[in-house]
Design an enzyme around this catalytic site. Structure first.
Site, PDB file in Angstrom:
ATOM      1  N   GLU A  95      18.303  13.378  15.160  1.00 47.48           N
ATOM      2  CA  GLU A  95      18.976  14.611  15.566  1.00 47.48           C
ATOM      3  C   GLU A  95      17.924  15.630  16.041  1.00 47.48           C
ATOM      4  O   GLU A  95      17.024  15.979  15.289  1.00 47.48           O
ATOM      5  CB  GLU A  95      19.773  15.175  14.394  1.00 47.48           C
ATOM      6  CG  GLU A  95      20.862  14.233  13.890  1.00 47.48           C
ATOM      7  CD  GLU A  95      21.369  14.611  12.509  1.00 47.48           C
ATOM      8  OE1 GLU A  95      21.103  15.748  12.075  1.00 47.48           O
ATOM      9  OE2 GLU A  95      22.003  13.757  11.853  1.00 47.48           O
ATOM     10  N   GLU A 118      24.012   9.952  10.392  1.00 44.02           N
ATOM     11  CA  GLU A 118      22.852   9.384   9.701  1.00 44.02           C
ATOM     12  C   GLU A 118      22.962   7.887   9.479  1.00 44.02           C
ATOM     13  O   GLU A 118      21.955   7.156   9.558  1.00 44.02           O
ATOM     14  CB  GLU A 118      22.635  10.095   8.360  1.00 44.02           C
ATOM     15  CG  GLU A 118      22.019  11.474   8.476  1.00 44.02           C
ATOM     16  CD  GLU A 118      23.014  12.559   8.856  1.00 44.02           C
ATOM     17  OE1 GLU A 118      22.580  13.689   9.147  1.00 44.02           O
ATOM     18  OE2 GLU A 118      24.240  12.267   8.864  1.00 44.02           O
ATOM     19  N   GLN A 126      17.049  14.311   9.516  1.00 44.41           N
ATOM     20  CA  GLN A 126      16.521  15.664   9.666  1.00 44.41           C
ATOM     21  C   GLN A 126      16.023  16.273   8.357  1.00 44.41           C
ATOM     22  O   GLN A 126      14.962  16.883   8.324  1.00 44.41           O
ATOM     23  CB  GLN A 126      17.589  16.557  10.308  1.00 44.41           C
ATOM     24  CG  GLN A 126      17.032  17.812  10.914  1.00 44.41           C
ATOM     25  CD  GLN A 126      18.030  18.464  11.856  1.00 44.41           C
ATOM     26  OE1 GLN A 126      18.889  19.214  11.415  1.00 44.41           O
ATOM     27  NE2 GLN A 126      17.934  18.166  13.139  1.00 44.41           N
ATOM     28  N   ASP A 163      17.878  15.682   2.034  1.00 44.53           N
ATOM     29  CA  ASP A 163      19.217  15.720   1.434  1.00 44.53           C
ATOM     30  C   ASP A 163      20.222  14.901   2.247  1.00 44.53           C
ATOM     31  O   ASP A 163      21.152  14.322   1.692  1.00 44.53           O
ATOM     32  CB  ASP A 163      19.715  17.166   1.348  1.00 44.53           C
ATOM     33  CG  ASP A 163      18.843  18.016   0.462  1.00 44.53           C
ATOM     34  OD1 ASP A 163      19.076  18.031  -0.758  1.00 44.53           O
ATOM     35  OD2 ASP A 163      17.923  18.661   0.981  1.00 44.53           O
ATOM     36  N   TYR A 164      20.034  14.861   3.563  1.00 44.46           N
ATOM     37  CA  TYR A 164      20.994  14.168   4.430  1.00 44.46           C
ATOM     38  C   TYR A 164      20.799  12.655   4.422  1.00 44.46           C
ATOM     39  O   TYR A 164      21.617  11.910   4.961  1.00 44.46           O
ATOM     40  CB  TYR A 164      20.874  14.681   5.868  1.00 44.46           C
ATOM     41  CG  TYR A 164      21.061  16.184   6.006  1.00 44.46           C
ATOM     42  CD1 TYR A 164      21.667  16.924   4.995  1.00 44.46           C
ATOM     43  CD2 TYR A 164      20.628  16.855   7.138  1.00 44.46           C
ATOM     44  CE1 TYR A 164      21.834  18.304   5.106  1.00 44.46           C
ATOM     45  CE2 TYR A 164      20.793  18.233   7.266  1.00 44.46           C
ATOM     46  CZ  TYR A 164      21.391  18.946   6.241  1.00 44.46           C
ATOM     47  OH  TYR A 164      21.553  20.296   6.359  1.00 44.46           O
ATOM     48  N   HIS A 187      18.913  22.015   1.449  1.00 41.69           N
ATOM     49  CA  HIS A 187      17.705  22.004   2.265  1.00 41.69           C
ATOM     50  C   HIS A 187      16.458  22.026   1.401  1.00 41.69           C
ATOM     51  O   HIS A 187      15.368  22.306   1.873  1.00 41.69           O
ATOM     52  CB  HIS A 187      17.675  23.204   3.227  1.00 41.69           C
ATOM     53  CG  HIS A 187      18.692  23.107   4.316  1.00 41.69           C
ATOM     54  ND1 HIS A 187      20.006  23.435   4.120  1.00 41.69           N
ATOM     55  CD2 HIS A 187      18.594  22.695   5.605  1.00 41.69           C
ATOM     56  CE1 HIS A 187      20.682  23.249   5.242  1.00 41.69           C
ATOM     57  NE2 HIS A 187      19.849  22.797   6.161  1.00 41.69           N
TER      58      HIS A 187
END
Length: 818
Positions: free
Chosen positions: A508, A539, A561, A564-565, A606
């Site tokens: 991304e 993702e 990115q 956490d993702y 984040h």
């Protein structure tokens, strides 16, 4: 219609110019193959129910459709399917009936079970795309299948990368010489999925990605009306996946989208025509295609663990009997006059004989070494010359009798019996030539053999292993220049892209923007959109894209990115990437690098550091936790020289911090599993990593001011962890240890503690209890204050170290909080 007219229509169905006699021969061969596959399912089911095999899941009812599809499969093509695809595997020559039964029994020898060497259960297929030395086999001279996994729709994400590779090979002139991986990008990826699994997010995410990218991905949906016991109307909107995907369908003027075809799973002629037309477009135009194959049946139910009569109505069962694809194909052949009933009977009987022969041969192969191992143990125990204590002799005898009479012989029974005998043998058998000594040696050798068969190859063990890459130190100019950390990465990626044409980087905002932290700034403009490119916010298919590209010989770096993702893609990472080398017993490899950034920033999503969740889910993937961007770049350089999958977590707060500029970007290499002692000390060993290193250094400097000497160790990688046992040597010196990180309590800090205290035996050198310093149980709160109260800070580390010293010398270091 007259018989002759039907025959003429049959001959004209194919564009290959076959005569009617040739066409007839092909049809009858297909008919026999369909019956071979059906008999494989029926015979295998009996093997499970009689205890010869553990579990069975089969492709009955899908035979005719899979044969029709297989006609369009060419050398160099790929399959990414699931456990109903045995007929397709047979028809493409990627398996045999004997291989099928070897899979069923769990045969561990890869020369007999090349698919998984006993690591997965039956119908989990794979082709061996690397040799015993870890080198790539040619993919364009054979059919290829990605290693199957059980999670529903788990095979979908990697299809994106497998198909995208064809597009990259076709359009990047710098790769046209890679003939072992692609023939001009003409390869199609044949995906398969059960209709029930189309409800999964993986399915929709994958189709969306493929429709946007316009890649040669052909997905067949086998629709038999149920997902185990749940009917389609409960699973899918409009009770039809092809109707549900109407908005995805590509029309004449559309630049994106997928082509959608439909056919009945029992209609041989229509299926052949559908696949011929659809695959031709997919291969030539690089347009994704969905084939919805309806009205299939599943005569034996979902698997050997249940019966479909419990949930299907009498009408449905009658329909399935009448519209069984083999029944309908036989009816069609008789109507066209291509064969008589007697001739078809001969083919069916021949199919059964072929399957029984394959079963017998495979079972004999499987049982032969087990019988030999059992007899060897029995002979060792019963031929002993000493007499054990009578109170225990009956236990030895019982273990041997049970082994002799075991209904199901396997290595568990053999080794279990040996260990029971061993613990009941007299101590005086330790004499040379005594039973105990010989049996101990036998058990150890058997365990070693079991390790090779069932435990090895989680990571690459060949010369291509990332662990065998020689380290190279960063080099600096005489007058050292300092630049922001993000520029360290930028210069390193530039050097890597320049020297390795197979390298592709995507995620991304990585393309035009150059990444949210500009670590790829200008790289797309310099190297083109086939090398550095953007993806959608998806993702799972970012990781899947990386898997497929890596399987096809490219070197992908897939960016997630924020750390956490990564959880969106954790299932794909855990079930596919992490297990691939292991579950194929070193038959496939996926040199994929996942790049992300994490640890301290702002708020619950984040600033995450769920390291324990990750490292315990993706064993099989190396996990690098660099403290700065020089170390991160060094890990990328190392990993691109090896062939292991890895996760690199860049420290979020390091992009603007200035670092010394290396003069050899793309060349220096940081070894995996080698901690670095950043500050020597004598009182306490502080073990940490990543963004916590800077905090630990700050605390250590403050402690030095009051006379406490901290030895600060940066572990650098969590998987592998301190392969040279550096940390225990520090503990021997300090006699105290603190494990510090920003994961939840009991997370990665506990993992490090177990590694050092138990595995490295550091417990024996401690003068005080080990201590962990970690974050709160909850996600971090927003803002500077939220961070301070949620995650450990320099004051927390200072006080933890001070408390240890206070415990041993309270006069010199009186308690802070008394």
């Amino acid at each position: 219609m007259l018989k002759r007219e039907i025959q003429m229509e049959m001959a004209l169905m194919s564009d290959t110019g076959l005569s009617f006699e040739d066409f007839k021969k092909e049809v009858l061969n297909d008919y026999k193959l369909a019956h071979v596959s059906r008999q494989m399912s029926l015979v295998a089911r009996k093997e499970v129910l009689t205890g010869k095999a553990k579990f069975g899941i089969f492709g009955d009812g899908k035979e005719v459709a899979q044969i029709a599809k297989a006609k369009q499969f060419q050398k160099g093509d790929w399959r990414s399917g699931y456990y109903r695809d045995q007929t397709f595997m047979l028809a493409t020559g990627m398996t045999t009936p004997r291989n099928f039964f070897a899979l069923l029994y769990g045969e561990t020898r890869t020369e007999l079970n090349p698919d998984n060497g006993g690591r997965s259960f039956n119908n989990h297929f794979a082709t061996r795309i690397i040799d015993e030395n870890g080198n790539w086999n040619s993919q364009t001279t054979r059919g290829n299948t990605a290693s199957d996994i059980s999670p529903t729709a788990g095979q979908m994400p990697r299809m994106v990368g497998l198909a995208l590779a064809s597009k990259i090979y076709r359009n990047n002139p710098a790769l046209h010489h890679k003939k072992e991986f692609s023939n001009g990008g003409n390869e199609v990826v044949f995906g398969t999925i059960g209709d029930g699994s189309t409800s999964e997010g993986h399915f929709f995410e994958t189709l969306n990605a493929a429709g946007v990218l316009q890649i040669p991905m052909a997905v067949s949906v086998w629709d038999d009306g149920y997902a185990i016991s749940v009917p389609t109307k409960v699973q899918t909107i409009k009770a039809s996946i092809s109707k549900a995907l109407k908005g995805f369908e590509k029309m004449a003027k559309d630049e994106t989208g997928i082509l959608v075809y439909r056919a009945k799973g029992w209609d041989y002629a229509a299926l052949c025509q559908m696949y011929e037309e659809g695959i031709a477009q997919c291969r030539k135009e690089h347009v994704p295609v969905l084939f919805h194959v309806e009205e299939l049946t599943q005569p034996m139910g979902h698997s050997t663990s249940g019966s479909h009569e419990r949930y299907k109505s009498a009408d449905r069962i009658q329909f399935e009997k009448e519209y069984d694809c083999l029944v309908q194909m036989r009816k069609w052949i008789l109507e066209t006059g291509m064969a008589t009933s007697a001739e078809l009977d001969v083919l069916e009987n021949s199919a059964l004989d072929e399957v029984k022969t394959a079963r017998n041969e495979a079972y004999e192969d499987y049982m032969e070494p087990l019988k030999k191992e059992r007899d060897e143990l029995i002979h060792l125990v019963t031929s002993k010359h000493c007499v054990c204590h009578m109170a225990r002799q009956h236990m030895i005898d019982d273990a041997i009798v049970k082994l002799k009479n075991a209904l199901v012989l396997n290595r568990k029974e053999i080794l279990s019996a040996a260990r029971k005998v061993l613990r009941n043998v007299c101590a005086n058998c330790e004499m040379p030539g005594g039973l105990k000594l010989e049996l101990k040696a036998w058990v150890n050798a058997y365990r070693h053999m079991g390790e090779e068969k069932y435990n090895r190859h989680l990571y690459d063990e060949s010369e291509r292993s990332s662990m065998k890459i020689k380290p190279v130190e960063p080099q600096y100019a005489d007058e050292i220049e300092t630049i922001p950390g993000r520029e360290i990465l930028l210069q390193n990626f530039d050097a890597l892209l320049a020297k390795e044409p197979r390298l592709v980087i995507f995620g991304e905002d990585t393309g035009k923007l150059g990444g949210v932290n500009q670590t790829l700034e200008g790289m797309q403009a310099k190297y083109g959109e086939l090398r550095v490119f953007d993806t959608g916010i998806r993702e799972t298919t970012i990781v899947g894209k990386g898997i497929g590209l890596a399987l096809r010989g490219l070197r992908p770096i897939a960016e997630i990115q924020y750390f956490d993702y990564l959880l969106y893609a954790l299932q794909t990472l855990s079930d596919d990437v992490a297990t691939l080398h292991y579950r194929t017993k070193a038959g496939q490899k996926v040199p994929l690098i996942i790049s992300t950034r994490g640890h301290r920033l702002e708020g619950p999503w984040h600033a995450g550091s769920p390291l324990s969740m990750v490292i315990n889910s993706i064993r099989g993937v190396y996990v690098c936790v660099p403290r700065d961007m020089t170390r991160a770049a060094g890990f990328y350089n190392t990993l691109l020289q090896g062939d292991d999958p890895a996760l690199v977590i860049e420290p979020l707060n390091g992009y603007r911090i200035r670092e010394q500029k290396p003069e050899n970007p793309g060349e220096y290499k940081i070894p995996l599993g080698v901690p670095e002692v950043l500050r020597t000390g004598t009182d306490v060993t502080l073990v940490t990593y990543g963004s916590c290193v800077r905090i630990g250094m700050e605390a250590a400097e403050q402690l030095a001011a009051i006379g406490i000497s901290v030895e600060l160790v940066d572990v650098q990688t969590l998987l592998p962890f301190d392969v040279g046992h550096t940390i225990v040597e520090s503990v021997k010196k300090t006699s105290r240890v603190i494990f510090f990180d920003e994961d939840v309590p009991g997370g990665a800090s506990a993992y490090m503690m177990q590694k050092v205290l138990e595995e490295q035996k550091a417990f024996y050198y401690l003068d005080a209890p080990p201590v962990t310093v970690s974050a709160k149980d909850h996600r971090p709160a927003y803002g500077t204050d939220g961070d301070y109260f949620s995650k450990p800070n320099a004051e927390d580390v200072y006080e933890a170290v001070y408390a240890l010293m206070s415990e041993s010398d309270p006069k010199r270091f009186p308690p802070i909080y008394s």
